[in-house]
Design an enzyme around this catalytic site. Sequence first.
Site, PDB file in Angstrom:
ATOM      1  N   GLU A  10       0.752  -1.288   0.065  1.00 17.05           N
ATOM      2  CA  GLU A  10       0.105  -0.019   0.063  1.00 17.05           C
ATOM      3  C   GLU A  10       0.681   1.305   0.033  1.00 17.05           C
ATOM      4  OE1 GLU A  10      -0.660   2.110   3.143  1.00 17.05           O
ATOM      5  OE2 GLU A  10       1.228   1.025   3.648  1.00 17.05           O
ATOM      6  N   HIS A 313      -3.056  -2.999   3.746  1.00 16.49           N
ATOM      7  CA  HIS A 313      -2.299  -2.411   4.921  1.00 16.49           C
ATOM      8  C   HIS A 313      -1.610  -3.466   5.496  1.00 16.49           C
ATOM      9  CE1 HIS A 313      -1.579   0.739   7.855  1.00 16.49           C
ATOM     10  NE2 HIS A 313      -1.555   1.530   6.857  1.00 16.49           N
TER      11      HIS A 313
END
Length: 345
Positions: A10, A313
Amino acid sequence: MIELDGSQGEGGGQILRTSLALSVVTGRPLAIEKIRAGRAKPGLMRQHLACVNAAAEISGAQVEGAELGSQSLRFTPGPVRAGDYRFAIASAGSCMLVLQTVLPPLLLAGAQSRVHLSGGTHNPMAPPFHFLERAFAPLVRRLGADLQLMLRRCGFYPAGGGEVEATIVPAPGALQSFELMTRGALQSGYAECLAPGLPRHVPTRELETLGAAMGWSGEQLRYGAVRQNEGPGNALLATLAYEHVTEVFTAFGEKSLSAEQVAHGLVKELREFQKSEAAIGPHLADQLALLLALAAWQGKKAGTFTCSEVTEHTRTNCAVIERFLPVRFTITESRQASTVQVAAA
């Protein structure tokens, strides 16, 4: 030296924070390029620079590239040192992210530490104070360590100025892994609105809208204790206290959103979590992965949890952790509850 590409996964600040924390924990030097390459404004912003400086201070590290806008960093830590520290962000940047950086090494420092933090305490894209106090800190205690948090003053974007005190007490021996597979029965649910400097009708409308959707009333709808000079700010929080875990979800007011839109956004997030069978939500999964990795490394016992969603994430965080620690993550996804296990490699 561990060499990392900050654009992986990410591509955000979590790569930097986790790698700084584990560089100090393991004593391994770190080189990171393309810092926050996945963000609109890449490189080190004030809150990220504060994380670098804090990690350097607790370990006497030698650092190259620690300046605003820098996209590359060299970090060579010394041994972690327990003590009394003060870390400030001269903006509304999240000081809770600074705590996230120094907590893992200070949990292994061998003596108690006190950390005074100033900056933003309730920020979008960062864990707010109440999330860390109610959801995260109890999991630290389950490891055998302790984390006590005190909110002295709220800090909202764009003014900042919040103050938090943290007391970090390492476990007497190795951190203890655990399993968190179910949330257990719901014991209480309530909402509160922090809205300093805003007209009273704003928090009232947010709470009434959320209450109507969730079937909450009376004591379940609360006006948070804040002072007028701590604003303007607006954070709507919902706390779900279960038998085995507490989860906290937050929505932040914006000029472009009505009070009703803020509330409905939070209700959607709550319902997504409630319809899953997982123990924890996606944000707490991020935090717990690192704690259980440290415990698996120290105690050689696997830790496992279920979560409602495995985000990019979380996957990125797990990949960074595996670069520093001799542990392996196994992620099994399903619609009702995904399972994350970390074990010594």
